[in-house]
Design an enzyme around this catalytic site. Structure first.
Site, PDB file in Angstrom:
ATOM      1  N   ARG A  97       0.841  -1.189   0.000  1.00 23.32           N
ATOM      2  CA  ARG A  97       0.000   0.000   0.000  1.00 23.32           C
ATOM      3  C   ARG A  97       0.877   1.240   0.000  1.00 23.32           C
ATOM      4  O   ARG A  97       2.033   1.194   0.435  1.00 23.32           O
ATOM      5  CB  ARG A  97      -0.909   0.008   1.229  1.00 23.32           C
ATOM      6  N   ARG A 143      -1.650  -2.936  -6.617  1.00 27.44           N
ATOM      7  CA  ARG A 143      -1.794  -3.997  -5.614  1.00 27.44           C
ATOM      8  C   ARG A 143      -2.615  -5.150  -6.191  1.00 27.44           C
ATOM      9  O   ARG A 143      -2.258  -6.317  -6.023  1.00 27.44           O
ATOM     10  CB  ARG A 143      -2.454  -3.416  -4.362  1.00 27.44           C
TER      11      ARG A 143
END
Length: 402
Positions: free
Chosen positions: A254, A350
């Site tokens: 992240r 991601r």
């Protein structure tokens, strides 16, 4: 200009701090012209404080607004707002000058919100951005049910909660509405924990209806290649950006986890590193060769000198760790512009990392560990983007023919 001469030409309460501040500006990478402007600002501010019979306690945005208004009236082209004092204030804090205490408040609503922020930080371990958002929703809820004597939640009804939940979602997208509802549930649980309510009012908050079409949206591998290739690794700034992009695209970190990465988190001998994730959870992940090489190249050839322990630093003064996830989005905006592709968010990278691991044959349990999901159910959504892989994971329907 020597520190002695610098101090001698300044009068007022800031005079003794000027030599150290000038050295600090140099350490933080300020150019000579930028450092000169900062010194001139401090010189004028210190004289103004003396003329107004003010001290260091008045070095706040409100306390110095008159000084900056005078600069604006004089037609100054830069350093026109109290934000210009950020480098000076940071230096004063490091020099042991205490931060001015905010005036005490007796406003019950403000006191309630301050207690709630403290709970979110200490008990929930939320990051500051989430704390601000949750406190914002709490303030809206408090205003909607407050009486004339301030916040009193003892008589709040499920109907009022449902009415607020509907109102707070108006004008928000699906993701934002869900975040607002999560913040409301958190507040209601806190109120019961604090004794502000008797009923479990969080159960009166319904989930937001809606769904994302298409599931996770991974980025095409060709576009990821263009994104990485867009970085000219002969330039220190793009050497840093390349390392950031590799962490996002290969390991699915992240944005906040990239920002929080510190030098001591990387164990080069063991080939792994610590990820500072959500809720202050620290987990150790392997450091693939491609990722390790990109980070090492930045540390060796691109990272500016600094006593900061953060891995990734600002390229321009003041040189310190990246301020937040906005800096990561800026890295992606620049890379996408260079590659000639539409903006790709950190979260899509991601998704991409998870999808590529799945296509390479990694089991869901391993992907769950890399992404640091609390449940394999969350990770299983990525199987939907690969029908062939999904068939190997599907269980036979009960009663179907063998």
């Amino acid at each position: 200009m020597s520190p002695k001469r610098s101090a001698a030409s300044v009068r007022g309460p800031l005079a003794e701090y000027v030599p150290g501040f000038v050295q600090e500006l140099s350490r933080l990478g300020y150019s000579k012209s930028a450092a000169k402007r900062q010194r001139q600002l401090v010189t004028q501010l210190s004289a103004w404080l003396e003329d107004e019979h003010l001290g260091l306690r008045e070095l706040t945005a409100a306390g110095t607004e008159a000084f900056f208004q005078r600069r604006r009236d004089a037609g100054r082209a830069n350093l026109r707002t109290p934000c210009a004092l950020d480098p000076l204030l940071a230096f004063l804090r490091r020099s042991g000058v205490p931060e001015p205490e905010p005036p005490p408040t007796t406003d019950p609503a403000l006191l309630f919100l301050e207690r709630y922020r403290g709970y979110l930080r200490r008990e929930r371990g939320l990051v500051e951005g989430t704390v601000r958002f949750y406190a914002h929703i709490a303030g809206l809820f408090e205003s909607s049910v407050a009486g004339s004597d301030g916040p009193d939640f003892t008589h709040v009804t499920a109907g009022q909660v449902a009415q607020f939940a509907e109102a707070v979602c108006v004008g928000r997208g699906l993701s934002s509405a869900r975040q607002a509802i999560s913040a409301l549930r958190s507040l209601l649980r806190y109120l019961r924990w604090e004794g502000g309510t008797v009923e479990a009012l969080d159960q009166a908050v319904l989930s937001v209806a809606g769904w994302h079409t298409g599931g996770p949206r991974p980025v095409d591998p060709e576009q990821v290649g263009r994104l990485l290739s867009s970085c000219d690794r002969r330039r220190p700034l793009e050497l840093r950006d390349y390392a950031v992009l590799v962490l996002l695209a290969r390991l699915g970190l992240r944005g906040g986890e990239v920002v929080a990465l510190e030098l001591g988190d990387i164990d080069w001998r063991a080939g792994d590193f610590v990820v500072r994730g959500k809720g202050r959870h620290h987990e150790r992940l392997p450091l693939p060769a491609e990722v390790g090489a990109a980070v090492a190249a930045y540390l060796r050839d691109g990272r500016p000198p600094s006593d900061s322990r953060r891995v990734f630093l600002r390229h321009y003064a003041p040189v310190h760790g990246l301020a937040g996830t906005g800096a990561i989005r800026s890295v992606l905006q620049r890379a996408c512009a260079r590659a000639g592709i539409a903006y790709i968010s950190p979260h899509r990278l991601r998704h991409t990392a998870a999808t590529e691991m799945l296509r390479a044959g990694a089991p869901l349990a391993a992907i769950t560990q890399v992404l640091r999901h609390h449940s394999m159910t969350t990770t299983s959504a990525y199987a939907a983007v690969d029908p062939d892989r999904l068939r190997t994971l599907a269980r036979p329907w009960p009663g179907a023919a063998a």
